[in-house]
Structure formats: C-alpha cells, structure tokens
Motif scaffolding. Structure first.
Motif, PDB file in Angstrom:
ATOM      1  N   THR A 308       0.830  -1.205   0.000  1.00 37.14           N
ATOM      2  CA  THR A 308       0.000   0.000   0.000  1.00 37.14           C
ATOM      3  C   THR A 308       0.863   1.253   0.000  1.00 37.14           C
ATOM      4  O   THR A 308       0.580   2.221  -0.715  1.00 37.14           O
ATOM      5  CB  THR A 308      -0.939  -0.002   1.223  1.00 37.14           C
ATOM      6  OG1 THR A 308      -1.762  -1.180   1.186  1.00 37.14           O
ATOM      7  CG2 THR A 308      -1.831   1.224   1.233  1.00 37.14           C
ATOM      8  N   THR A 309       1.935   1.240   0.780  1.00 30.82           N
ATOM      9  CA  THR A 309       2.816   2.410   0.868  1.00 30.82           C
ATOM     10  C   THR A 309       3.511   2.681  -0.458  1.00 30.82           C
ATOM     11  O   THR A 309       3.593   3.827  -0.910  1.00 30.82           O
ATOM     12  CB  THR A 309       3.860   2.206   1.980  1.00 30.82           C
ATOM     13  OG1 THR A 309       3.179   1.983   3.222  1.00 30.82           O
ATOM     14  CG2 THR A 309       4.765   3.419   2.115  1.00 30.82           C
ATOM     15  N   VAL A 310       4.026   1.651  -1.085  1.00 27.72           N
ATOM     16  CA  VAL A 310       4.691   1.822  -2.377  1.00 27.72           C
ATOM     17  C   VAL A 310       3.730   2.419  -3.400  1.00 27.72           C
ATOM     18  O   VAL A 310       4.102   3.278  -4.204  1.00 27.72           O
ATOM     19  CB  VAL A 310       5.255   0.471  -2.870  1.00 27.72           C
ATOM     20  CG1 VAL A 310       5.739   0.592  -4.310  1.00 27.72           C
ATOM     21  CG2 VAL A 310       6.395   0.004  -1.969  1.00 27.72           C
ATOM     22  N   PRO A 314       3.800   8.048  -2.922  1.00 27.34           N
ATOM     23  CA  PRO A 314       4.150   9.091  -3.900  1.00 27.34           C
ATOM     24  C   PRO A 314       2.953   9.955  -4.292  1.00 27.34           C
ATOM     25  O   PRO A 314       3.082  11.175  -4.447  1.00 27.34           O
ATOM     26  CB  PRO A 314       4.674   8.279  -5.094  1.00 27.34           C
ATOM     27  CG  PRO A 314       5.168   6.994  -4.503  1.00 27.34           C
ATOM     28  CD  PRO A 314       4.207   6.703  -3.392  1.00 27.34           C
ATOM     29  N   ARG A 315       1.785   9.341  -4.404  1.00 21.85           N
ATOM     30  CA  ARG A 315       0.580  10.101  -4.727  1.00 21.85           C
ATOM     31  C   ARG A 315       0.203  11.049  -3.601  1.00 21.85           C
ATOM     32  O   ARG A 315      -0.174  12.207  -3.833  1.00 21.85           O
ATOM     33  CB  ARG A 315      -0.584   9.142  -5.013  1.00 21.85           C
ATOM     34  CG  ARG A 315      -0.543   8.479  -6.374  1.00 21.85           C
ATOM     35  CD  ARG A 315      -1.666   7.455  -6.544  1.00 21.85           C
ATOM     36  NE  ARG A 315      -2.992   7.987  -6.185  1.00 21.85           N
ATOM     37  CZ  ARG A 315      -4.123   7.286  -6.322  1.00 21.85           C
ATOM     38  NH1 ARG A 315      -4.071   6.046  -6.821  1.00 21.85           N
ATOM     39  NH2 ARG A 315      -5.285   7.814  -5.979  1.00 21.85           N
ATOM     40  N   ALA A 316       0.287  10.579  -2.368  1.00 21.58           N
ATOM     41  CA  ALA A 316      -0.087  11.410  -1.226  1.00 21.58           C
ATOM     42  C   ALA A 316       0.825  12.625  -1.091  1.00 21.58           C
ATOM     43  O   ALA A 316       0.374  13.720  -0.738  1.00 21.58           O
ATOM     44  CB  ALA A 316      -0.043  10.578   0.057  1.00 21.58           C
ATOM     45  N   LYS A 324      -7.978   9.775  -1.697  1.00 20.51           N
ATOM     46  CA  LYS A 324      -7.833   8.314  -1.712  1.00 20.51           C
ATOM     47  C   LYS A 324      -6.448   7.916  -1.215  1.00 20.51           C
ATOM     48  O   LYS A 324      -6.311   7.024  -0.358  1.00 20.51           O
ATOM     49  CB  LYS A 324      -8.053   7.800  -3.138  1.00 20.51           C
ATOM     50  CG  LYS A 324      -7.690   6.339  -3.371  1.00 20.51           C
ATOM     51  CD  LYS A 324      -8.640   5.395  -2.699  1.00 20.51           C
ATOM     52  CE  LYS A 324      -8.373   3.954  -3.129  1.00 20.51           C
ATOM     53  NZ  LYS A 324      -9.251   2.987  -2.424  1.00 20.51           N
ATOM     54  N   ALA A 325      -5.414   8.595  -1.718  1.00 15.17           N
ATOM     55  CA  ALA A 325      -4.050   8.269  -1.305  1.00 15.17           C
ATOM     56  C   ALA A 325      -3.835   8.586   0.166  1.00 15.17           C
ATOM     57  O   ALA A 325      -3.190   7.811   0.896  1.00 15.17           O
ATOM     58  CB  ALA A 325      -3.046   9.038  -2.168  1.00 15.17           C
ATOM     59  N   GLN A 326      -4.366   9.731   0.648  1.00 12.45           N
ATOM     60  CA  GLN A 326      -4.194  10.091   2.059  1.00 12.45           C
ATOM     61  C   GLN A 326      -4.846   9.046   2.961  1.00 12.45           C
ATOM     62  O   GLN A 326      -4.287   8.636   3.985  1.00 12.45           O
ATOM     63  CB  GLN A 326      -4.807  11.468   2.360  1.00 12.45           C
ATOM     64  CG  GLN A 326      -4.601  12.548   1.317  1.00 12.45           C
ATOM     65  CD  GLN A 326      -3.146  12.943   1.105  1.00 12.45           C
ATOM     66  OE1 GLN A 326      -2.292  12.665   1.932  1.00 12.45           O
ATOM     67  NE2 GLN A 326      -2.860  13.595  -0.017  1.00 12.45           N
ATOM     68  N   LEU A 433      10.610   9.951  -4.839  1.00  8.83           N
ATOM     69  CA  LEU A 433       9.753  10.607  -3.853  1.00  8.83           C
ATOM     70  C   LEU A 433      10.110  12.087  -3.737  1.00  8.83           C
ATOM     71  O   LEU A 433       9.249  12.926  -3.503  1.00  8.83           O
ATOM     72  CB  LEU A 433       9.891   9.905  -2.500  1.00  8.83           C
ATOM     73  CG  LEU A 433       8.843  10.223  -1.445  1.00  8.83           C
ATOM     74  CD1 LEU A 433       7.448   9.817  -1.916  1.00  8.83           C
ATOM     75  CD2 LEU A 433       9.183   9.505  -0.140  1.00  8.83           C
ATOM     76  N   GLY A 434      11.406  12.397  -3.897  1.00  4.31           N
ATOM     77  CA  GLY A 434      11.845  13.787  -3.916  1.00  4.31           C
ATOM     78  C   GLY A 434      12.153  14.351  -2.542  1.00  4.31           C
ATOM     79  O   GLY A 434      11.559  13.950  -1.535  1.00  4.31           O
TER      80      GLY A 434
END
Length: 495
Positions: A308-310, A314-316, A324-326, A433-434
């Motif tokens: 789920t994290t992978v 990045p979206r969150a 949805k990502a949060q 991820l930056g």
C-alpha cells in the motif's frame, strides 16, 4: 408453513454406513481422539520436552510461541466525533487531552472539543508536546498530570504526541517510580508494567508511526544522545481512532517522512528473524517481549502495508487533494503498526536513533520548528538501502518478495542477488519521492562520526536482537556487531 424435506429411501442408512466407514476405517490421527482411553503420559511428555524443550526452561532453548496484541481500531472519515461518546461509555469523568500547539489550532482538536463538550465530559488540555520528544519534555508532561485527577487520556497528534500520552499514563499509575525504571534495558531497568493503566484513546493526525496500535513509546534521552523508550503491551492505547479527515492538513514534507516510517516498519518486520529463532525463551509469559520476530499473523499486516505504501505514498506527497491516497496511507500506517508492534523492527530503526540524537545541525525543510531536526522517517530510511542489502542473505525469498512490491520483475533474479535488487529498488523509490537526503552526508555526517553512531546503536538491543545476520561469525559477537554496523553506516554515507 415450512415444507418438509423428502429423504430418498435408504439415504439415512447409507449415511450411517458412510460415517462408520470414516470412523473405523480412517480413525483420526490424534491418539486422544481415536482412543478415548489414551492420554499424554509422563513418558510422552518427557519425550516431547527432549525434542522441543520444556516451556519453563529458557536457558538454552529458542522461543516456541508468539502473541498478538494491538489496540482496538476504528477507521473512518468523521470518526473523531464519536470520542465523547466513547469516554461517556467508559464512565470517564475527567480526561487529559494531550496534543501540541499546532494541532491544538486545527480541525482534529476542534472536533474533539465539540465531541467532549456535547457529552458533558470534563477535560484539561496539555498542548506542549514536542516533535521528536526528549526526556525533558516527557518529564514536564508527566509532572503536569500530577496536578489533576484524571481517569482517562486522549492523545491527538502524531507519534510524538501519542508516545508522550502513553508515558503520562504510565507514570501517573506509578507515581513513585524512577523515570528509568521502565525504560528499555540496558539504558534503563526495563521493568515489566505489571498492572493495567487508565484508558487511553489515540487519534493520529499523521500517517506514519502506527503508535495508535502499539505498546511502544520512543523519546530522546538527552544525557546519552540517543533514542530509547518503553515497550510493553499494557502501554498500548485502548482505542485508536483513525480518521482520514485529520491527516489532510499535513505538509508534503511531513507526509513523506511519516510515510517512510511506514515503509521501514513494514520492511523491517517482514524481514525480522522468525519468532521461533529468538532466544532466550521467557521464564514467564509476562516477560515475552512485544517485539517477538516475524510471525504468520504479523506477516499479513506487514506485507499489505508495504504494498500500500509503495503504491500510495508518492501520490499522497505529490497531490494534497488526493484523498484516496491520504486515506490509504493512514490505513497502511495502522496496518504496519499491528505488524511491527508484534514482530518488531531491526537495523533501520536501531541505527536511526543515534542519527537523530547526534544530529550535527541538519534542519529538514517543511518542519516548522526552530531547532535542528532529522524527522524520524528520514533517519530510518537513509540507511535502508544498505541495511536490506546486508540482511538479504538470511532470507532471499522474503527480500525478493519485498522487491516485487516495488514493481521489480523478479522472475529471473537469482537468490544471491536479492539484496542488491531490493537495495536498488529502495534507492529509486527514495529518489522519485523527492526532497530526501541521498545518504548521511546530506544530513551533515561524515566518516569521523561513524564510531559515535555505532556506539549509539549498540545499546538498542531490543531491536538489534531481531536483525538477521547481525553479530554472526565474529571473533566475539560484540566486536563483530561493531564491524558490521561500521560498514553499514559507511555504506549509508551516500547512496
């Protein structure tokens, strides 16, 4: 009227004959069931003990059991508004609300105040929790509780807040205890918490620590310049209320750092030594540690949280409007909390404690604090590429399955390459991820710091004992640990 079931002629007779065939032709394999007169005799028990070890003799035997403990969890947008009813249902009269000065002004605390007021619950607010708390801030919070007669606690915030509330609850129940009595050995005495504490409800506002599910509380011990903490099942919250509405105000930098903690929680608990390889076996089940090693139940939570994290971190981080990502990241943090809260973490966390405690002056962008800070998730993830390259030989299949979660095609990867493959996948993930340091050098460390970092890691026995391959095959185990940790820190200077 219920219609009668028509039974074909002779059906009952055929069924009886079939049962007799099963019973007498293929008796159950357990002798106690196939022979009512059979019992486990002393001879049988002695034979079993020679093979598996006696349960009460831990001296030279590996663990044979594991336990699962986690807080009750309520998940859903808007669930924070139920907290007043929860305390009313408990019969609480006066609640200590624990938070920090920033969260105290935000939506989550507004919901909490409204809910408590609506149910007529009396409460006092302590809003002086510090991010990455030190023993001094913890002691200040504990002292505050002594001026009140609280019968329940409510933590609203990230892991720092929830951990602070756990320790306020603990030491209010043991007012005569020395602060180091319950702190993990060898830094503290590591005494067990031998009585139930007051109810504690945790409302996380970050998606990272999973502290709402665990019996662990972590802080900086300033005198030692290292992180330590208290770990015991009785410390875990009574209830964790995971409300995705409360994490939407997180800045991107906090989302990233918190998510990296989830990433390493899941990876470390997935790759920890198996529970039945841990020694020594406890003399009493009360002494069985919270961190027990990988086990079949924690594996389910850890691997799910990793995937789920992978997918969603990045979206969150990229899009603050991606609800949805949060929401998925908050759920992943909780799942990982259940996983590592029972299996444990190992090297990334053990090495992160001196990284945070010995910060040369680094201040992570996006954190609104005046003092230097290496966020916990950053300090954990910075060593991950080196750590999982090192641990892979202990269980290549698990490390390859972890690499697959990052999208790596492992169909033609040899087992001896598992560590390299997972390490590269981690480096790529962190880079994409930056705004993440590409090694310890970017945090201000250099080779001259390595010895001190190693010395700060060695006392973290609670997590090092779960690290695959650490301390094996050396002149002495302790010296070999030093050499291995030195190499890992050196490899982590730059990715």
């Amino acid at each position: 009227m219920v219609p009668m079931l028509r039974v074909p002629p002779n059906a009952a007779k055929r069924a009886v004959n079939l049962l007799r065939t099963v019973q007498f032709g293929h008796p159950p394999s357990c002798p106690c069931h196939s022979n009512p007169g059979h019992h486990h005799t002393p001879t049988m028990i002695a034979s079993r003990n020679r093979k598996y070890g006696t349960p009460l003799d831990p001296a030279s035997h590996k663990e044979y059991a594991f336990e699962m403990a986690a807080s009750s969890i309520r998940y859903g947008p808007g669930a924070t508004m139920e907290v007043g009813m929860d305390f009313a249902n408990m019969g609480a009269r006066k609640v200590a609300v624990v938070t920090d000065s920033t969260i105290d002004r935000l939506f989550a605390m507004k919901q909490v105040r409204e809910s408590l007021d609506r149910e007529g619950i009396q409460f006092e607010v302590f809003n002086e929790v510090k991010i990455e708390p030190k023993d001094s801030s913890i002691k200040k919070a504990i002292a505050w509780t002594k001026g009140h007669e609280f019968d329940a606690f409510l933590a609203v915030g990230g892991g720092s807040t929830i951990d602070t509330a756990k320790l306020m609850n603990l030491y209010s129940a043991y007012p005569e205890a020395d602060f180091l009595d319950f702190v993990n050995a060898p830094i503290g005495k590591g005494l067990p918490i031998d009585k139930p504490l007051r109810p504690l409800i945790a409302v996380p506002t970050t998606a990272g620590t999973g502290s709402e599910t665990t019996g662990t509380a972590i802080f900086d011990l300033e005198e030692k310049k290292a992180k330590t903490g208290v770990a015991h099942r009785n410390l875990k919250p009574t209830l964790g209320i995971c409300d995705p509405l409360n994490t939407r105000s997180m800045p991107a930098a906090v989302k990233a750092a918190s998510g990296l903690d989830v990433l390493c929680h899941s990876l470390e608990s997935w790759t920890a030594i198996p529970y039945n390889e841990r020694t020594p076996r406890p003399k009493n089940p009360m002494l069985r540690p919270s961190y027990q090693g990988a086990n079949p139940i924690s594996d389910i939570f850890s691997l799910n949280a990793l995937k789920t994290t992978v997918k969603y971190l990045p979206r969150a981080v990229k899009d603050p409007e991606d609800n949805k990502a949060q929401s998925e990241m908050l759920l992943a943090a909780t799942l990982a909390g259940v996983g590592f809260g029972n299996a444990g973490v190992h090297l990334c966390h053990g090495m992160s404690y001196p990284i945070s405690g010995q910060n040369p002056g680094y201040h992570h962008s996006g954190y609104e604090v005046s003092t230097p800070i290496i966020p916990h998730g950053v300090s954990v993830a910075v060593t991950a590429p080196a750590v999982f390259k090192f641990t892979a030989s202990s269980n290549p299949d698990r490390h390859l399955e972890a690499a697959e979660a990052f999208g790596v095609d492992i169909s033609n990867v040899k087992k001896e390459s598992a560590g390299e493959v997972l390490s590269e996948a981690l480096k790529e993930f962190l880079a994409k991820l930056g705004d993440q340091p590409a090694g310890l050098k970017e945090l201000g460390f250099n080779r001259s710091h390595i010895d001190a970092l190693v010395e700060g890691t060695l006392p973290q026995k609670r997590v090092l004992m779960l690290a695959p391959g650490l301390g094996d095959n050396g002149i002495t185990e302790r010296e070999n640990e030093r050499e291995q940790l030195s190499r890992l820190f050196e490899e982590s200077l730059e990715h």
